[in-house]
Design an enzyme around this catalytic site. Sequence first.
Site, PDB file in Angstrom:
ATOM      1  N   ASN A   9      55.628  40.447  61.168  1.00 35.56           N
ATOM      2  CA  ASN A   9      54.584  41.420  60.847  1.00 35.56           C
ATOM      3  C   ASN A   9      54.934  42.733  61.527  1.00 35.56           C
ATOM      4  OD1 ASN A   9      52.271  42.887  60.464  1.00 35.56           O
ATOM      5  ND2 ASN A   9      50.994  41.652  61.839  1.00 35.56           N
ATOM      6  N   LYS A  11      53.498  45.481  61.245  1.00 43.42           N
ATOM      7  CA  LYS A  11      52.309  46.320  61.481  1.00 43.42           C
ATOM      8  C   LYS A  11      52.587  47.757  61.016  1.00 43.42           C
ATOM      9  CE  LYS A  11      51.188  43.384  65.361  1.00 43.42           C
ATOM     10  NZ  LYS A  11      50.230  43.128  66.429  1.00 43.42           N
ATOM     11  N   HIS A  97      44.069  39.386  59.532  1.00 45.51           N
ATOM     12  CA  HIS A  97      44.642  39.629  60.859  1.00 45.51           C
ATOM     13  C   HIS A  97      43.535  40.154  61.776  1.00 45.51           C
ATOM     14  CE1 HIS A  97      47.068  41.318  64.061  1.00 45.51           C
ATOM     15  NE2 HIS A  97      48.072  40.581  63.614  1.00 45.51           N
ATOM     16  N   GLU A  99      43.478  42.449  63.852  1.00 42.71           N
ATOM     17  CA  GLU A  99      43.356  43.918  63.898  1.00 42.71           C
ATOM     18  C   GLU A  99      42.530  44.430  62.725  1.00 42.71           C
ATOM     19  OE1 GLU A  99      47.575  44.597  64.250  1.00 42.71           O
ATOM     20  OE2 GLU A  99      47.517  43.752  66.268  1.00 42.71           O
ATOM     21  N   GLU A 169      46.235  32.700  65.614  1.00 42.79           N
ATOM     22  CA  GLU A 169      46.596  33.813  66.483  1.00 42.79           C
ATOM     23  C   GLU A 169      45.463  34.061  67.476  1.00 42.79           C
ATOM     24  OE1 GLU A 169      49.802  36.402  64.549  1.00 42.79           O
ATOM     25  OE2 GLU A 169      47.878  37.230  63.978  1.00 42.79           O
ATOM     26  N   GLY A 175      50.034  40.943  71.110  1.00 45.79           N
ATOM     27  CA  GLY A 175      50.525  42.205  71.657  1.00 45.79           C
ATOM     28  C   GLY A 175      50.272  42.363  73.147  1.00 45.79           C
ATOM     29  N   SER A 215      52.360  37.067  70.873  1.00 46.24           N
ATOM     30  CA  SER A 215      53.421  37.241  71.869  1.00 46.24           C
ATOM     31  C   SER A 215      54.482  36.141  71.812  1.00 46.24           C
ATOM     32  CB  SER A 215      52.827  37.359  73.276  1.00 46.24           C
ATOM     33  OG  SER A 215      51.992  38.496  73.351  1.00 46.24           O
TER      34      SER A 215
HETATM   35  C1  PEP Z   1      50.713  39.690  65.178  1.00 44.66           C
HETATM   36  O1  PEP Z   1      50.349  40.849  65.134  1.00 44.66           O
HETATM   37  O2  PEP Z   1      50.541  38.961  64.194  1.00 44.66           O
HETATM   38  C2  PEP Z   1      51.354  39.219  66.397  1.00 44.66           C
HETATM   39  C3  PEP Z   1      51.521  37.942  66.552  1.00 44.66           C
HETATM   40  O3  PEP Z   1      51.749  40.192  67.303  1.00 44.66           O
HETATM   41  P1  PEP Z   1      52.609  39.979  68.651  1.00 44.66           P
HETATM   42  O4  PEP Z   1      53.713  39.003  68.306  1.00 44.66           O
HETATM   43  O5  PEP Z   1      53.121  41.337  68.970  1.00 44.66           O
HETATM   44  O6  PEP Z   1      51.676  39.424  69.671  1.00 44.66           O
END
Ligand code: PEP
Length: 254
Positions: A9, A11, A97, A99, A169, A175, A215
């Site tokens: 992803n 983003k 997601h 976000e 998630e 992040g 992460s």
């Molecule tokens: C994501 O945005 O789906 C995600 C898992 O981000 P990160 O790996 O940066 O935590």
Amino acid sequence: MKKKMVAGNWKMNTDFQEAEDLLYSIEDLLADKGPDTNVVICTPYPFLELATDRSSETELFAVGAQNVSSFEDGAYTGEVSARMLDSIGVSYCIIGHSERRKYFKEDNATLAQKVKMALKYDMAPIFCVGEVLEEREANRHFDVIRQQIEESLFDLDDGDFENVIIAYEPVWAIGTGKTATPEQAEEVHAFIRSLVREKYGDDMAEKLYILYGGSCNAKNAADLFAQLDVDGGLIGGASLKAEDFVSICVQASK
Ligand code: PEP
């Protein structure tokens, strides 16, 4: 055991040149290392066609969008429809997601519409669920995840549900550099599979892909992927570095 899936992803990162460079680097490394993994790359909208062109030439990865409109067509300025995405070869779409839930106030009912739109136009939704830190600390994470899944996915009939991918998630891990432990991930993944088993039966539950996101990186991926119910990963930050992303794809193929 089914082949694992790793979805990147990106983003809201990269410009056109950076996107092209990143795609070419990922392609070269995938061609070189040849991981036996389903790889999906979810770029920003403006670079999707570039990605689908490359993917149809190399067949090294599939392409996903990061969002889709809940409306089908018409006077919805600024929206991007599932039909548009399908028409340029996009075959996956991240939906729900955290976000988007947080900054764009997308709720479970709107997300259910988005899932239906994606499925109608032959895209597999990568449907994200997960709890915020306070919910985990209050031991409410199972209830939150159950509600997200029931309200956005459990209206689907079997023929549609079999194309859905779920990504767990934990919001506190996205992040932040703070990953769920493999045990924490496994506990929730097993819970999600049990919900699906109850609703759609054993076969569907076994076939379902449940990805871990939060992460996940080249250092911790192997331990997460070793868990019984972790079928791969949804990768944010680490998907912007070709070497790290492909290393995660390689670890998923072991
Ligand atoms: C994501 O945005 O789906 C995600 C898992 O981000 P990160 O790996 O940066 O935590």
